[in-house]
Design a protein around this motif. Structure first.
Motif: not given
Ligand SMILES: *Cc1c(COP(=O)(O)O)cnc(C)c1O
Length: 230
Positions: A53-73
């Motif tokens: 879970g993340e609570n800030r949009v920009q921070e979240a988007v950066d992390k989601i992109d960085a961890l793409a392919g590692q099967d995180l929801a």
């Protein structure tokens, strides 16, 4: 350390569920990663966590992109401004923090444009603290009815954040109230209110005893954040 903390949180969750006569599998852990660097999130993933879970949009988007392919929801748990909705559509499996029919309308419209339906929870401000977002309990039924007319979103339940108190028992009445509200308004506008997002590091066991299906835990897994409340 992260793996140990995660194991300890899971153990405490299971014990709380057992005390309440509930199945441990009925409560999901949202690992809250705000301010936590990507390497540590990857460690939590390696230790078996899968929902974050993340609570800030920009921070979240950066992390989601960085961890793409590692099967995180991912779930979005913070205050969401209408002009940021475009960044969350399609990235988060659940938005915990919808606090108005207008915001739901925006989420629905942008979801439809992309051929999606976005799952949301309605955040309820039970304490009435002005520092907290959320619909007041008095307005909840009206909000649920309004949101039921919005295509592109699906209401799955309610979320709340009680006032901060070092004593976890102080949160109990707020959690009990959220459960009662869900029971009262189940079916309002056709909403299924089966998800109750409540409980953080300091009070997740009490929340589970009161019926939480999603607990949002950061500090108990990653340690204290540099910026309290940030
Ligand atoms: C930061 C945060 C949490 C996690 O809080 P901890 O006390 O670190 O477990 C939970 N929910 C929301 C909405 C948050 O912003």
């Amino acid at each position: 350390m992260i793996a140990d903390n995660l194991a300890s949180v899971r153990h405490r969750m299971a014990a709380a569920a057992a005390r309440a006569g509930r199945n441990a599998s009925d409560v999901r852990l949202v690992v809250v990663t705000k301010t936590v660097p990507v390497e540590k999130i990857a460690q939590a993933r390696a230790a078996g966590a899968c929902l974050f879970g993340e609570n800030r949009v920009q921070e979240a988007v950066d992390k989601i992109d960085a961890l793409a392919g590692q099967d995180l929801a991912w779930h979005f748990i913070g205050h969401l401004q209408k002009n940021k909705v475009k960044y969350v559509i399609g990235r988060f499996g659940l938005i915990h923090s919808v606090d108005s029919a207008a915001l739901a309308g925006r989420i629905g419209a942008l979801s439809l444009e992309r051929g999606l339906e976005t799952a949301i929870l309605i955040q309820v401000n039970i304490s009435g603290e002005t520092s907290k977002s959320g619909v007041s309990p008095d307005d909840l039924e009206e909000t649920l009815l309004a949101v039921s007319g919005v295509s592109g979103v699906r209401v799955e339940g309610l979320m709340t954040i009680p006032p901060y108190d070092p004593d976890p028992e102080a949160s109990r009445p707020f959690f009990a109230r959220l459960r009662e509200l869900a029971r009262t308004f189940e079916g309002a506008g056709g909403a299924s209110l089966r998800e109750l997002s409540m409980g953080m590091s300091g009070d997740f066991e009490v929340a589970i005893e009161e019926g939480a299906t999603l607990v949002r835990v950061g500090t108990a897994i990653f340690g204290k954040r540099p910026n309290p409340g940030g």
